[in-house]
Design an enzyme around this catalytic site. Structure first.
Site, PDB file in Angstrom:
ATOM      1  N   HIS A 226       0.843  -1.198   0.000  1.00  0.00           N
ATOM      2  CA  HIS A 226       0.000   0.000   0.000  1.00  0.00           C
ATOM      3  C   HIS A 226       0.870   1.237   0.000  1.00  0.00           C
ATOM      4  O   HIS A 226       2.058   1.195   0.349  1.00  0.00           O
ATOM      5  CB  HIS A 226      -0.938   0.020   1.221  1.00  0.00           C
ATOM      6  N   CYS A 227       0.278   2.355  -0.429  1.00  0.00           N
ATOM      7  CA  CYS A 227       0.924   3.651  -0.309  1.00  0.00           C
ATOM      8  C   CYS A 227      -0.019   4.556   0.464  1.00  0.00           C
ATOM      9  O   CYS A 227      -0.889   4.072   1.188  1.00  0.00           O
ATOM     10  CB  CYS A 227       1.264   4.224  -1.685  1.00  0.00           C
ATOM     11  N   ALA A 228       0.105   5.862   0.310  1.00  0.00           N
ATOM     12  CA  ALA A 228      -0.714   6.781   1.112  1.00  0.00           C
ATOM     13  C   ALA A 228      -2.195   6.651   0.823  1.00  0.00           C
ATOM     14  O   ALA A 228      -3.026   6.816   1.713  1.00  0.00           O
ATOM     15  CB  ALA A 228      -0.256   8.222   0.865  1.00  0.00           C
TER      16      ALA A 228
ATOM     17  N   ARG B 207      -3.519   4.129  -1.781  1.00  0.00           N
ATOM     18  CA  ARG B 207      -3.906   2.981  -2.601  1.00  0.00           C
ATOM     19  C   ARG B 207      -3.509   1.644  -1.981  1.00  0.00           C
ATOM     20  O   ARG B 207      -2.463   1.543  -1.335  1.00  0.00           O
ATOM     21  CB  ARG B 207      -3.256   3.087  -3.983  1.00  0.00           C
TER      22      ARG B 207
END
Length: 463
Positions: free
Chosen positions: A25-27, A29
């Site tokens: 995951h990112c910020a 998504r």
């Protein structure tokens, strides 16, 4: 909110756990490496609660959830039995997908993204230092620049200079870690590239020191604030270490491998890689600087209009190299305010969609996406709203171009990177702050107005 339920539904609609290789995951998504992209129905995914959009790129199926939600859903996905792959495993799986350019971009991203938080913090320290030492502010308090204690200035200089002075250490550590070497060896090699015995590249460039001369023709200086030499040395050093682990007898591995790895890495860095790639990185800075020095702000117009198109391709991660280089060499970043205009403009387009549409679902999606864009995170607005309707994205690019044009025209420059929109004001705590607010406001307003007037057909507004 029941994040476990959302995670379970996501797993089901992407083909079940058997279709998922790994999760990250990112910020904003949730990123899934999937076996079969073709069995996933995007419309079904987008109909799920909290999902603001989805897209497939560089071997990853990315589901946009929003700030603060992506990590929570990811945690539940892992709890539901999806293999908890490490970042290296995720990168290795991703490397098997996409073309050569996409794989190269992922490599740059994997090395530079881990050090960006430090660059952000350093930029904020620079902005704060500039704000606190402004003569106008000091005059309001009945002070002058001579009133500032020297110890305070020294303290702030430690905060603002350390990351850039030892930038090769950070890059070499990250490169060794990315390419399968021992990070601690990367740290040591990086420190050697900036050892105080070596004359700094700044002193050599200004004529205040002579480079060391080896073999009668190789000129050597320190690589403080350099990026590419440390990146290449980190790659080569990690491969040397891996080869030695495979060929040195186990009884001698602890002694021979680190000794030879450090020795060869330093020799390559000082005598071959450094001189060549330092020139390459200087050329990169010159090219971007030339773009932003084009007359009438043309460079800012081009960059501001296209920067969010670049985001769609994922290539924007590779551009971190250019911003880091510019900051380390000049202390200023003209790319940041232009990029901020591109982001804020997409937020303006999404806000226009939210105001004009009659669809309750689209409103509930567009309003928070616009707010997220104003805070510097643009993916929900782009993939969840603007690209769906196409025209809002185009008008957002137009707004970004207008804002970028004004930024370049007035010579606006940030003190850091990776902070944009409203939080980006912290990089302009000097006389540039009013101008930063103005150009971003214009970018937002242009995108909003054009989208509201021309960007939505009747069926889109009613959808």
């Amino acid at each position: 909110m029941d994040y476990q339920s959302v995670a379970s539904q996501i797993i089901d609609v992407v083909g079940g756990a058997d279709n998922i290789l790994s999760a990250a995951h990112c910020a904003t998504r949730l990123r899934l490496m999937v076996k079969k992209r073709e069995i996933i129905d995007d419309n079904e995914v987008e109909s799920l609660p909290l999902v603001k959009g989805c897209f497939f790129t560089a071997g990853q199926y990315q589901i946009i959830l929003g700030t603060g939600i992506g990590n929570k859903v990811y945690d539940e996905v892992i709890k539901l039995g999806i293999p908890g792959a490490s970042k290296n495993e995720q990168a290795a799986a991703a490397a098997q997908n996409g073309n050569a350019a996409q794989r190269l971009v992922r490599v740059f991203a994997d090395v530079f993204v881990p050090i960006i938080p430090v660059m952000v913090a350093t930029g904020l320290f620079m902005g704060l230092r500039g704000f606190l030492t402004q003569p106008d502010l000091l005059a309001m308090l009945g002070l002058t620049t001579d009133s500032i204690p020297q110890n305070f200035l020294s303290f702030t200089q430690i905060l603002t200079d350390t990351a850039f002075s030892f930038l090769p250490v950070l890059v070499c550590w990250s490169a060794f870690k990315k390419f399968g070497g021992s990070p601690v060896i990367g740290i040591v090699v990086g420190l050697m590239l900036v050892h105080n015995i070596l004359p700094t590249s700044w002193d050599v460039a200004e004529g205040n020191a002579e480079p060391l001369l080896f073999f009668g023709f190789i000129k050597v200086n320190g690589y403080q604030s350099s990026v590419l030499p440390a990146f290449i040395v980190g790659f080569l050093g990690s491969k040397i270490e891996q080869w030695l682990h495979d060929h040195v007898p186990n009884a001698l591995d602890l002694i021979v491998t680190p000794f030879v790895t450090v020795l060869l890495s330093l020799c390559l860095g000082l005598f071959a890689v450094g001189p060549v790639f330092h020139s390459v990185e200087m050329a990169l800075v010159d090219v971007v600087s030339f773009l932003f020095q084009l007359p009438f702000g043309v460079g800012g117009l081009i960059w501001g209009a296209l920067c969010q198109v670049i985001v769609i391709t994922g290539v924007h991660h590779a551009l971190n190299l250019v911003e880091i280089e510019m900051l380390s060499k000049t202390g200023w970043n003209p790319v940041n305010p232009v990029g901020s205009c591109g982001i804020v403009a997409q937020a303006g387009a999404a806000m226009a969609v939210a105001v004009k549409t009659k669809s309750v679902k689209m409103k509930s999606l567009a309003y928070p996406s616009a707010v997220s864009g104003l805070l510097g995170i643009t993916e929900p607005a782009i993939f969840g709203v603007n690209l769906r309707l196409v025209s809002p994205f185009v008008w957002g690019c137009v707004g970004g171009g207008v804002g970028g044009w004004l930024s370049a025209l007035f010579g606006l420059q940030g003190t850091g990177m990776s902070v944009t929109g409203i939080p980006g004001m912290l990089l302009y705590l000097n006389k540039q702050l009013p101008l930063y607010i103005l150009i971003n406001g214009i970018a937002f307003a242009v995108a909003f107005a054009l989208t509201y007037i021309f960007g939505m057909k009747n069926q889109d507004a009613a959808a």
